[in-house]
Design an enzyme around this catalytic site. Sequence first.
Site, PDB file in Angstrom:
ATOM      1  N   CYS A 139       0.832  -1.209   0.000  1.00 23.61           N
ATOM      2  CA  CYS A 139       0.000   0.000   0.000  1.00 23.61           C
ATOM      3  C   CYS A 139       0.861   1.252   0.000  1.00 23.61           C
ATOM      4  O   CYS A 139       1.396   1.656   1.036  1.00 23.61           O
ATOM      5  CB  CYS A 139      -0.926  -0.020   1.218  1.00 23.61           C
ATOM      6  SG  CYS A 139      -1.962   1.443   1.328  1.00 23.61           S
ATOM      7  N   CYS A 142      -0.390   4.105   2.218  1.00 19.58           N
ATOM      8  CA  CYS A 142      -0.128   3.888   3.654  1.00 19.58           C
ATOM      9  C   CYS A 142       1.342   4.129   3.980  1.00 19.58           C
ATOM     10  O   CYS A 142       1.663   4.736   4.994  1.00 19.58           O
ATOM     11  CB  CYS A 142      -0.448   2.449   4.067  1.00 19.58           C
ATOM     12  SG  CYS A 142      -1.942   1.774   3.352  1.00 19.58           S
ATOM     13  N   ASP A 143       2.235   3.628   3.154  1.00 21.23           N
ATOM     14  CA  ASP A 143       3.635   3.536   3.573  1.00 21.23           C
ATOM     15  C   ASP A 143       4.625   4.375   2.760  1.00 21.23           C
ATOM     16  O   ASP A 143       5.797   4.467   3.134  1.00 21.23           O
ATOM     17  CB  ASP A 143       4.082   2.054   3.530  1.00 21.23           C
ATOM     18  CG  ASP A 143       3.259   1.212   4.506  1.00 21.23           C
ATOM     19  OD1 ASP A 143       2.909   1.731   5.574  1.00 21.23           O
ATOM     20  OD2 ASP A 143       2.961   0.056   4.188  1.00 21.23           O
TER      21      ASP A 143
END
Length: 315
Positions: A139, A142-143
């Site tokens: 992701c 997300c990261d």
Amino acid sequence: MENNQTEKINLLIIGSGPAGYTAAIYAARANLKPVLYQGIQPGGQLTITTDVENYPGFPEGIQGPEMMIQFEKQAQRMGADLRYGLATKVDFSQKPYKVWIDEEKLLEADAVIIATGASAKWLGIESEQRFNGYGVSACAVCDGFFFRGKEVAIVGAGDTAAEEALYLSKLCSTVHMFIRRDEMRASKIMQDRVKKTDNIKMYWNTETQEILGDKTVNAVRIKNIKTAEEETLPIKGFFVAIGHHPNSDIFKGWIDMDEEGYIKTCPGSSKTNIEGVFASGDVQDKIYRQAITAAGSGCMAALDAERYLSENGLH
Ligand code: NDP
């Protein structure tokens, strides 16, 4: 096998990610006495991520697993009945709806909220698993932030990979993009955008051989499958964007889905084609796939279920 283990309940929630727990919080507060089965991975996909920095309300960020413990505690405190167990079969042919847990226990529920989520697809190589959460991620939204100014790689050639490569290109110095064929599956417009972005470097006919590093990722070895040439690139982050599969198999034949298995809901609601069965979170969302959007749709499902139950004299 079934009769001695049958239990009649008002509202069943299947799944324990942000969607399922949020539905449980709302439903419990509305006194629907929800029973939630947590499934094979209690807490869902967030339990395999590290820092979550984009969920409002946590200014310092929070670890994904810790966040799901908080969700769980909140649902419990509101009075939701949280249980271990996996829904293995359903029969939605008549009311109350039948759902089997772990192939033995039978539940009969007036309403059902499906919040079984989706799972990222992985390449299946050993080093990918070893560095999961330590430089390997499925992701970018997300990261990606953790790799600001660094070199990263992404594998995949669909719309998700294109979108994530573009997202990463705004944060990272270079994005190496590995495409296994000599063409991309992504829509033309997304392909054009990727191709026009200076710091995205595309590698055609390319397979990932191994992700290298010590505690965290510091390189990747790739191979051109046409020339058999290998190359090692220094990277800090390795993103896998080769698709997701919704966890909807047990509902096939009952609930309307698209060709990939994502559950269809009526726009603006969580209603499925079966009255009293609702869907929320990633199992019905292939576009946004965020914890916050899943939680929001879990809230919608609980409110829809509450309305359905009271309109039908079931609550
Ligand atoms: P897709 O299934 O469309 O694409 C997956 C990609 O990963 C393909 O290019 C595939 O390669 C590649 N791939 C699969 N397995 C491997 C492997 N083992 N090694 C290397 N590469 C691999 O998934 P997406 O998540 O990209 O998209 C899912 C759906 O969601 C699509 O319908 C997409 O259009 C849609 N979507 C729409 C968006 C939008 O409209 N903004 C944004 C994101 C997704 P190959 O082509 O060779 O099979």
